[in-house]
Design a protein around this motif. Structure first.
Motif, PDB file in Angstrom:
ATOM      1  N   LYS A  90       9.631 -33.389  40.071  1.00 29.23           N
ATOM      2  CA  LYS A  90       9.152 -34.601  39.386  1.00 29.23           C
ATOM      3  C   LYS A  90       9.779 -35.844  39.988  1.00 29.23           C
ATOM      4  O   LYS A  90       9.098 -36.849  40.208  1.00 29.23           O
ATOM      5  CB  LYS A  90       9.467 -34.530  37.893  1.00 29.23           C
ATOM      6  N   ASN A  91      11.085 -35.786  40.247  1.00 28.22           N
ATOM      7  CA  ASN A  91      11.770 -36.934  40.840  1.00 28.22           C
ATOM      8  C   ASN A  91      11.213 -37.268  42.220  1.00 28.22           C
ATOM      9  O   ASN A  91      11.067 -38.440  42.569  1.00 28.22           O
ATOM     10  CB  ASN A  91      13.274 -36.682  40.921  1.00 28.22           C
ATOM     11  N   MET A  92      10.888 -36.240  42.993  1.00 29.97           N
ATOM     12  CA  MET A  92      10.314 -36.461  44.326  1.00 29.97           C
ATOM     13  C   MET A  92       8.909 -37.046  44.218  1.00 29.97           C
ATOM     14  O   MET A  92       8.559 -37.979  44.942  1.00 29.97           O
ATOM     15  CB  MET A  92      10.289 -35.157  45.112  1.00 29.97           C
ATOM     16  N   GLU A  93       8.110 -36.489  43.334  1.00 30.49           N
ATOM     17  CA  GLU A  93       6.732 -36.961  43.187  1.00 30.49           C
ATOM     18  C   GLU A  93       6.683 -38.386  42.639  1.00 30.49           C
ATOM     19  O   GLU A  93       5.767 -39.143  42.964  1.00 30.49           O
ATOM     20  CB  GLU A  93       5.947 -36.013  42.275  1.00 30.49           C
ATOM     21  N   GLY A 141       5.967 -34.322  51.689  1.00 32.71           N
ATOM     22  CA  GLY A 141       5.041 -33.434  50.989  1.00 32.71           C
ATOM     23  C   GLY A 141       5.340 -31.976  51.268  1.00 32.71           C
ATOM     24  O   GLY A 141       5.204 -31.123  50.394  1.00 32.71           O
ATOM     25  N   ALA A 142       5.775 -31.694  52.489  1.00 34.35           N
ATOM     26  CA  ALA A 142       6.090 -30.306  52.853  1.00 34.35           C
ATOM     27  C   ALA A 142       7.287 -29.801  52.052  1.00 34.35           C
ATOM     28  O   ALA A 142       7.299 -28.647  51.605  1.00 34.35           O
ATOM     29  CB  ALA A 142       6.380 -30.213  54.343  1.00 34.35           C
ATOM     30  N   GLU A 169       6.198 -28.974  48.579  1.00 32.32           N
ATOM     31  CA  GLU A 169       5.453 -27.705  48.562  1.00 32.32           C
ATOM     32  C   GLU A 169       6.388 -26.495  48.562  1.00 32.32           C
ATOM     33  O   GLU A 169       6.162 -25.527  47.848  1.00 32.32           O
ATOM     34  CB  GLU A 169       4.495 -27.622  49.745  1.00 32.32           C
ATOM     35  N   VAL A 170       7.443 -26.563  49.349  1.00 31.48           N
ATOM     36  CA  VAL A 170       8.414 -25.463  49.399  1.00 31.48           C
ATOM     37  C   VAL A 170       9.048 -25.267  48.029  1.00 31.48           C
ATOM     38  O   VAL A 170       9.170 -24.138  47.540  1.00 31.48           O
ATOM     39  CB  VAL A 170       9.496 -25.739  50.476  1.00 31.48           C
ATOM     40  N   LEU A 171       9.433 -26.368  47.392  1.00 33.72           N
ATOM     41  CA  LEU A 171      10.056 -26.278  46.072  1.00 33.72           C
ATOM     42  C   LEU A 171       9.075 -25.762  45.017  1.00 33.72           C
ATOM     43  O   LEU A 171       9.450 -24.984  44.139  1.00 33.72           O
ATOM     44  CB  LEU A 171      10.628 -27.633  45.657  1.00 33.72           C
TER      45      LEU A 171
END
Length: 74
Positions: A34-37, A45-46, A49-51
């Motif tokens: 959530k923090n990244m988004e 973005g990659a 996706e991994v997380l």
């Protein structure tokens, strides 16, 4: 996550260290994603996706543990 298992989740978190650790890691990943988004934490973005894949894998494991506990009458 899994509202139908709310009571069993509470029980397993207090009685099963492995379940509790997986559950905590899932929640930590959820917040990190959530923090990244939201742009609070820089990321690609990659990486997100991994997380997300790790979080989904943990969710599958947690569901399996819940189903096993339910079957065993925990």
């Amino acid at each position: 996550m899994f509202p139908e298992y709310r009571q069993l989740i509470t029980q397993l978190k207090s009685e099963n260290a492995h379940f509790s650790a997986l559950f905590q890691r899932h929640n930590d990943l959820d917040q990190e994603i959530k923090n990244m988004e939201d742009g609070i934490v820089p990321s690609s973005g990659a990486n997100i996706e991994v997380l997300k894949k790790e979080k989904l894998h943990l969710k599958d494991k947690l569901y399996g543990l819940l189903k096993a506990a339910e079957k065993n009458g925990s």
